[in-house]
Design an enzyme around this catalytic site. Structure first.
Site, PDB file in Angstrom:
ATOM      1  N   ASP A 207       0.867  -1.159   0.000  1.00  0.00           N
ATOM      2  CA  ASP A 207       0.000   0.000   0.000  1.00  0.00           C
ATOM      3  C   ASP A 207       0.916   1.225   0.000  1.00  0.00           C
ATOM      4  O   ASP A 207       2.098   1.160   0.290  1.00  0.00           O
ATOM      5  CB  ASP A 207      -0.947  -0.027   1.207  1.00  0.00           C
ATOM      6  CG  ASP A 207      -2.126   0.901   0.999  1.00  0.00           C
ATOM      7  OD1 ASP A 207      -3.108   0.788   1.731  1.00  0.00           O
ATOM      8  OD2 ASP A 207      -2.048   1.756   0.086  1.00  0.00           O
ATOM      9  N   TRP A 208       0.367   2.361  -0.295  1.00  0.00           N
ATOM     10  CA  TRP A 208       1.106   3.606  -0.506  1.00  0.00           C
ATOM     11  C   TRP A 208       2.189   3.842   0.557  1.00  0.00           C
ATOM     12  O   TRP A 208       1.875   4.165   1.691  1.00  0.00           O
ATOM     13  CB  TRP A 208       0.113   4.766  -0.483  1.00  0.00           C
ATOM     14  CG  TRP A 208       0.692   6.076  -0.867  1.00  0.00           C
ATOM     15  CD1 TRP A 208       1.550   6.833  -0.123  1.00  0.00           C
ATOM     16  CD2 TRP A 208       0.480   6.803  -2.080  1.00  0.00           C
ATOM     17  NE1 TRP A 208       1.879   7.977  -0.783  1.00  0.00           N
ATOM     18  CE2 TRP A 208       1.239   7.999  -1.993  1.00  0.00           C
ATOM     19  CE3 TRP A 208      -0.277   6.583  -3.212  1.00  0.00           C
ATOM     20  CZ2 TRP A 208       1.263   8.947  -3.012  1.00  0.00           C
ATOM     21  CZ3 TRP A 208      -0.248   7.537  -4.227  1.00  0.00           C
ATOM     22  CH2 TRP A 208       0.515   8.685  -4.131  1.00  0.00           C
TER      23      TRP A 208
END
Ligand code: GLC
Length: 746
Positions: free
Chosen positions: A288-289
């Protein structure tokens, strides 16, 4: 040229032929094409495939690092994927730059297509309330059709996190609190996004996210730590991921949280032992980011290089936006700190998907301006969004048949801060707002009420509703109306990522606006719009009718009016428990009996109850009313006992005992009253949507096998223990109509 150079260049030419030769259709050649390409790649080019960057205009997370010169990185083959590039033209242009690289490896374009691309469907939690797997699959299909025509290869959806804490804003993106319902919906969404087989240009790769247990963030605070037993993890939080994988999910996305002290992106337990090991996942995991970079603030990695080593070792294949792999992975391999085999495995997984999508045959096949124009403007998509939105709205209360509004009524006052809202109806996590195309509730009511009905509007306050200055005008507008509709709730920005709320009441003084109308003798029908369960005790106690419309999407206003006027008979059921008070959280229908169960809410002395309110929720999991009534009769089981390899069929008669056609979502629950670890009082094991004309009836059946009775024991073995089991059938977890017992004999 020396012999070996000639040989090598011939071999390279041959390998390049293989890599780029056979068509995507020839799936059998893909492993060979991947190997042929891998052998040509330098270490830097391999690392490039594991590096994902966001387009700079539209970012969906904190800016994690200075933005290196993107174009030169693309040309040098140092970027394997981009997210947030949108549209056929832009994806085509960026792809053209990447195709100037030495090996011409096409980019993957990923995007958060969460509940629609241009045609917005209800937020996923709302869609889940439909329990309509076909409608949910269709919504994902339509989203995939619109996105894939716009150059998108890959959506970061479905979000399959179990959500049992409504303070957590991301419950909006999921399918609620139950593993069984969540698993069925995960399957439907993966099927919808990916179609029968990846490779068609109207399908996109799905992503099962956020792996894992992100929804159990302590205190409902986003990104917070998660602590839970392995049994709860296996029994409740993992099943929707396994269901998504079994449905063919091409990718997984890991999560920001730690699980029992280890960040998910650094967890070999999650990503290697379970996902790629026990479950045999062959796709790839995207972080994820910046979740890789966040292992430093988590206190799990000393610096970005350490984070890169920990992440690749733990099975995080692609690095979204932390630059950890781009900045350190080649050096780590060179220094012998990371085995190049780990990099090769990750690159193989990524390249395999690019071949499966046919991108090596035609890197631009998804970026089709003509198809994009047709897809995003298809009226059938908006019709589907309207129908699905109406199927998602839960009629929580309807005393004295306050709803549906009778046609021909002389005047309707539409009050409240959400009454004329447009952008809010679309909800969060959308790609592009078309608020100007959204019909708000007031206009939708005007359109359906007919010319003979006077429809007035007064907001009363804005959504924050800090003051009551507009209440008098609202009361005045309501005073002489036959029917008053009050639309309250959250703005689109109050749920979703990084939108946890400690107080999940109606915002500001919206509850007082309801009181003001009631005090004036104009008790309204209440429509609540929100991305999560809210607490609204005064409204729940005093309103005659309450319709929970979630954040219903592009056609939300029309869909609400369809239900208010009875054009659609509501059938939705809650996928998540609604507490009376946030002090009850976490609260779910899967309660345990405890050693001191409360049998009488007035007697909680030395019992597992609260002295200041009942244990029961305001509205239970599976609750939802309609404009007709149903009777459940004559339950039978094919036999009372089940052998280990046997099965039992349970059947009963469902009758529509009301005056209008309707749909009932019948629910099957199980209880194992004595087991080697205590079991919850109820577990959902089946559901069916049954449509019946008034006065008609139908036989409904469920078949159970040993698997239906099994659970993960303390050793994490999936076991069904001999003994008695209780079966319950009903219209909600707290509205059981029929019961019986069966025996598992061995
Ligand atoms: C966000 C979200 C994730 C999303 C990703 C890309 O931070 O956590 O769900 O897919 O970044 O936008």
């Amino acid at each position: 040229m020396t012999r070996n150079l000639i040989a090598r260049s011939a071999a390279t030419a041959l390998l390049a032929l293989i890599a780029n030769g056979a068509s995507a259709a020839d799936g059998a050649a893909i492993p060979q094409r991947v190997e042929a390409l891998l052998r040509q790649m330098t270490l830097e080019e391999k690392v490039g495939q594991l590096h994902q960057l966001s387009d700079k205009e539209f970012i969906t997370g904190p800016e994690s690092a200075e933005r290196r010169n993107l174009e030169s990185d693309l040309r040098a083959g140092k970027v394997g994927s981009m997210l947030n590039v949108k549209g056929a033209a832009d994806t085509r242009a960026v792809q053209a730059i990447a195709m100037q690289s030495r090996l011409k490896i096409p980019l993957l374009f990923g995007l958060d297509v969460i509940h629609g691309y241009e045609t917005i469907f209800p937020v996923p939690l709302g869609e889940a309330a439909s329990w309509d797997l076909e409608a949910i699959e269709q919504a994902a299909r339509i989203a995939a059709r619109e996105a894939s025509a716009s150059g998108i290869h890959w959506t970061f959806a479905p979000m399959v996190d179990i959500g049992r804490d409504p303070r957590w804003g991301r419950v909006m993106e999921g399918a609620g609190e139950d593993a069984f319902l969540g698993s069925r919906i995960a399957e439907a969404r993966v099927r919808g996004f990916q179609g029968a087989k990846l490779g068609g240009t109207s399908s996109v790769m799905a992503t099962a996210k956020h792996f894992a247990a992100y929804g159990a963030a302590t205190a409902g605070r986003d990104y917070n730590a998660v602590d839970m037993s392995d049994q709860l993890l296996y029994e409740t939080y993992l099943p929707p991921f396994k269901a998504a994988l079994d449905a063919g999910a091409a990718t997984f996305m890991n999560s920001f949280n730690t699980l029992n002290g280890v960040p998910a992106t650094g967890s070999a337990f999650l990503q290697r032992d379970i996902l790629k090991g026990a479950w045999g996942f062959k796709g790839f995991v995207v972080s994820d980011w910046n979740s890789i970079g966040e292992m430093v603030p988590h206190g799990y990695a000393a610096d970005l290089s350490d984070a890169a080593a920990k992440a690749i070792t733990a099975g995080s294949d692609m690095d979204m936006e932390s630059n950890a792999y781009a900045g350190s992975l080649a050096q780590l391999v060179g220094a012998g700190k990371v085995d190049v085999k780990l990099v090769d495995d990750a690159v193989r997984r990524v390249l395999t998907k690019k071949f499966e999508l046919g991108l090596f045959d035609d890197p631009y096949r998804f970026s089709d301006a003509q198809r994009e124009k047709q897809a995003v403007n298809d009226p059938a998509h908006r019709a589907a969004a309207r129908a699905t939105a109406a199927k998602s709205m839960v009629l929580l209360k309807n005393d004295d048949g306050a709803l549906p509004i009778k046609r021909g009524v002389k005047s309707i006052a539409v009050i409240g801060p959400l009454a004329d809202a447009r952008r809010d109806l679309e909800g969060g996590w959308i790609v592009k707002s078309h608020a100007e195309r959204v019909v708000n509730l007031v206009d939708a009511i005007r359109a359906q009420a007919g010319s003979g009905t006077r429809v007035s509007f007064a907001a009363g306050c804005d959504i924050a509703c800090a003051g009551d200055g507009g209440f008098a005008a609202a009361v005045a507008a309501a005073r002489d109306a036959d029917v008053v509709v009050l639309a309250v709730g959250e703005s689109w920005e109050m749920s979703g990522e990084a939108k946890s709320r400690a107080d999940i009441g109606l915002p500001g003084r919206q509850g007082q606006l309801f009181e003001a109308l009631k005090a004036a003798g104009r008790t309204p029908v209440v429509v609540i719009l929100a991305g999560r369960p809210l607490v609204f005790e005064n409204v729940a106690e005093q309103a005659k009718a309450i319709l929970y419309a979630w954040l219903p999407g592009s056609e939300g206003g029309n869909a609400i009016a369809d239900v208010l006027f009875g054009a659609v008979n509501p059938s939705a059921k809650l996928p998540m428990t609604f507490p009376r008070h946030q002090g009850q959280i976490p609260i779910t229908y899967q309660q345990y009996q405890t050693g001191r169960p409360v049998t009488d809410p007035r007697d909680v002395l030395y019992k597992s109850g609260y002295i200041d309110m009942p244990n029961t929720p305001r509205y239970a999991f599976g609750h939802g009313l309609g404009y007709t009534t149903f009777a459940y009769r004559d339950m039978k089981v094919s036999q009372d006992t089940m052998k280990a390899d046997g099965k039992i069929t349970l059947s009963f008669t469902l009758a529509n005992t009301g005056a209008v056609a309707g749909t009932e979502i019948v629910q099957l629950y199980l209880r194992d009253p004595v087991a080697s670890t205590v079991r919850p009082l109820q577990e959902l094991k089946g559901f069916q949507k049954v449509v019946l004309a008034p006065g008609k009836q139908q036989q409904v059946s469920f078949t159970l096998n040993r698997d239906s009775l099994a659970y993960f024991n303390r050793k994490l073995q999936w076991v069904a223990e001999p003994g008695r089991f209780e079966l319950m059938v009903g219209a909600a977890s707290n509205d059981i109509r029929l019961r019986t017992n069966i025996e598992l004999t061995d």
